[in-house]
Scaffold this motif. Sequence first.
Motif, short mmCIF file in Angstrom:
data_model
loop_
_atom_site.label_atom_id
_atom_site.label_comp_id
_atom_site.label_asym_id
_atom_site.label_seq_id
_atom_site.Cartn_x
_atom_site.Cartn_y
_atom_site.Cartn_z
N UNK C 206 0.37 -1.71 -0.21
CA UNK C 206 0.08 0.14 0.02
C UNK C 206 1.14 0.78 -0.01
N UNK C 207 1.69 1.60 1.07
CA UNK C 207 2.67 2.43 0.98
C UNK C 207 3.21 2.64 -0.82
N UNK C 208 3.53 1.64 -1.02
CA UNK C 208 4.65 1.76 -2.22
C UNK C 208 3.52 2.23 -3.11
N UNK C 209 2.31 1.56 -3.52
CA UNK C 209 1.70 1.80 -4.00
C UNK C 209 1.34 3.49 -4.16
N UNK C 210 0.91 4.07 -2.80
CA UNK C 210 0.57 5.57 -2.58
C UNK C 210 1.08 6.77 -2.22
N UNK C 211 3.03 5.82 -1.67
CA UNK C 211 3.65 6.43 -2.20
C UNK C 211 3.35 8.18 -1.28
N UNK C 212 3.45 6.97 0.32
CA UNK C 212 3.31 7.71 1.28
C UNK C 212 4.58 7.54 1.72
N UNK C 213 5.12 8.83 2.61
CA UNK C 213 6.06 9.14 3.83
C UNK C 213 5.11 8.36 5.22
N UNK C 214 6.36 7.32 5.45
CA UNK C 214 5.64 6.87 6.90
C UNK C 214 6.56 7.34 8.03
#
Lengths: 338, 248, 288
Positions: C206-214
């Motif tokens: 999900x992180x990679x798909x949505x390109x979020x900073x976590x």
Amino acid sequence: MMGVVKTVRRAALALGTLAAAAAIATPAAALETVSVRLKWVAQAQFAGVYVAKAKGFYEAEGLDVTINPGGPNLNAESLVASGSDSFAVGGGIESLMASRDKKLPIVGLGMMHQRTPYVFVTMNDSGIKTLKDFKGKKVTTFFTGAQHTLNAMLLKEGVNPADVTITAQAVSMTPFISKEVDVATVTLYNELNVLKARGITNVTVFAPDDYGISVPRDVLITSEKMIAEKPKAVQGFLNATLRGWKYAIQNQGEAVDIVMAAAPGLDKAHQTAMLAEAGRLTIADAGTTKGIAALDMDRLKGAHDLLLNAKVINAPVDFATAFAPQFWDAVPAADKKM
Amino acid sequence: MRSTFVPQIAALLGLLFLWEAVVLAFNVPAHVMPTASAVLQDIGTGAALIGRGVARTLLETLLGFAIGAMVGFAFGAAFAWSRALERVLFPLFILSQAIPVIAFGALVVMWLGNGIWSKVAIAAYLTAFPVTVNTCRGMRSVDPQRVALLRSFGAGDWRVFWSLQVPFALPSIMAALKLGISLGLIGAIVGEWFGDTVGLGILLLQAMYMENMPRLWAVILVCGVIGIALYALMEAIERRWVWWRPEL
Amino acid sequence: MMAGGAMPGRTIPQPVEAVPETAPPIVELANVSKTFGQGRQEVSALEHIRLAIGRGEFVTVVGPSGCGKSTLFNILAGLTEADPGASIRYGGQPRAAKELLGKVAFMPQRDLLLPWRRVVDNAILPLQVEGMSRAEALKRAAPMFPEFGLAGFEKHYPHQLSGGMRQRVALMRTFLFERDLTLLDEPFGALDALTRSLMQRWLLEVWQRHQRTILFITHDVDEAIFLGDRVVVMTARPGRIKLVLDVKLPRPRDAEIVTSPEFIQIKRQVLAAIEEESLKSFQQATGG
């Protein structure tokens, strides 16, 4: 919930309609709007007021009268003193005296019951033949004034009230009927009829008036302010109320129907008996010799002295300010003489 | 839903039969305890009268309840919002509850007259107190972590209030409303004792002072049925709309 | 999931290494301290924290209990103010903590779902707070249900869901709140080991798909290394940054990676640092 909304809306509509009706009616009739507070719930004890209203006697005097029934714990005297109500059928002479003693600005206009409307009863088989026999017996009475009357009666017959077990009387007559108490207090127009309705007639009655003690009750009262500002309305109210009573006493069947129409939950037989008794108290003594609601000053003075002795009032009450007999005197004889 | 009422109705019928049987078996005099059938018969003969009383008293109850619930909610929310306000005003609330409503009767009549509004006021007055207390308590107990979460979304006070505090407090408010509607009914009945000609309270007074026992019990029975019905209504509302319990 | 779908936020995964080292950090903390209480009761929760997080980075924070991780998160979410003298730069601008309210997507440890809202209404809550209409928010949320494994559960209430599903609703809520920085505070702490490892891999997708900073807090060293581009090790009270390690493991990562020598090497370093700290605080506590 929809039902509630609808009911509320309907109530609001009804209120609106009433307000509109009042707005239209007022300027045309130009009646003086006043109210009369009853000391108790609507019943034949107040038949004269309901008859005066239903028969248009008040309107004829230029008054638009709202009748406000009373109930337990509602003090007619203070409602008149505060100006919430213009007039009242108040408590007894004791209530008027106590109110004046407390500096409430209320004034007596007339006295509906010329005699003490309550009596003390015992079963014929109780062994109590005279007041002297009360000694050591269980007696219940109303602690709203009647206890002072009882004390005065006992003292007059040489009985020390401390030798009698006197307790407050509950609503129900059952303790008396089941002989848990020896003597009970009854109003002639209500509890005595309850006893009769239960088939209890074999009772001995001790009436205060037979012992020279009278506590007249159901005073018609108004406020000092009303007398000062609207003497015409006061006169009109008294005229119409007495006319209403005269009519009620003369046409008791119709009067009961009028009362029943106002308070449909009542029992007709009971109300008929009540009106008969209330009428008797109204036309007793000065009620006949002078007229309905006459202020029998000698008798009132006697009651006043009794209350002073019993310390119900702290100081003598000035009758010149406590009563306004000029209004009763001015009532046309046709309205008050039976 | 309907089937769930069967045991209650059965219990009620059973009670009526027991009542009838006991009164007949022990030959209890009517002025002590009339038979169930005499009471039911009185409800039948006085149906029009009692119906009018029910309509009037029910209207007073519901109006008073609605007003009391709103006032209680407003004060409860204000107290939850400001401790200072609570410290100043809440003791007055408690004081007012310690005074029997009877003592206010004359005042209420002086202020609001003899019409329906004085009864509504007393019903509202009795309803408002538990609602105030439970609204305040419910809102105070709101989960601070959920408040923080909403704040982190950028929510302001108003949003936190409506989206979190109110729903969070609703179960406890509901509990107060269930109590409040019964108190509202009592308030309406007692209110009628301050003067009126229609209503269950008046029928009660008339029956009481004239020792009309079947009527007295008829009115008591009717009051009881109304009380149960109103409570059941609140329960139904709760089951339908306020079924959750706050998770902490 | 159809590859090449035209949905927004569904672009091809980008390798993290592609983020240039020179890109301005999303958030930059310097000299961030926090003390609670006063006088003898004073407790120092955070001391001189310095940390920069670049766009698209997945940074994990590990440390013993009471190392001030949650305090750090509360400051970043705008819920707690740092002690005076702290410098917080967000998007290049200096900010007071409370100015970050509404700017950072924050997911606390517990799912904190609202029991009276259906799954879908819980998920769109932050959008509604932003002022979006319910209809529009629902449209925005609809395609995310399958992705978060919640298809068919939109109309359920939270109490009807398992712990793992509730956590996914909370994550979906956090992801719908599209902000430059997403804070996740031990989101999988309460899950069983199996569910947890599934959720970890799913989160990376999900992180990679949505390109979020976590920024991701955890107790679990394996989890920190498995997920992160960098692992930040914090010390116990006062909370300080003890060690920052780059995790140069290739992505996408699969479950077997935890047994690779590189992974074990990093784990050894992290554990050694934690061990040292735990010992220190144990000695403090026993007065040794």
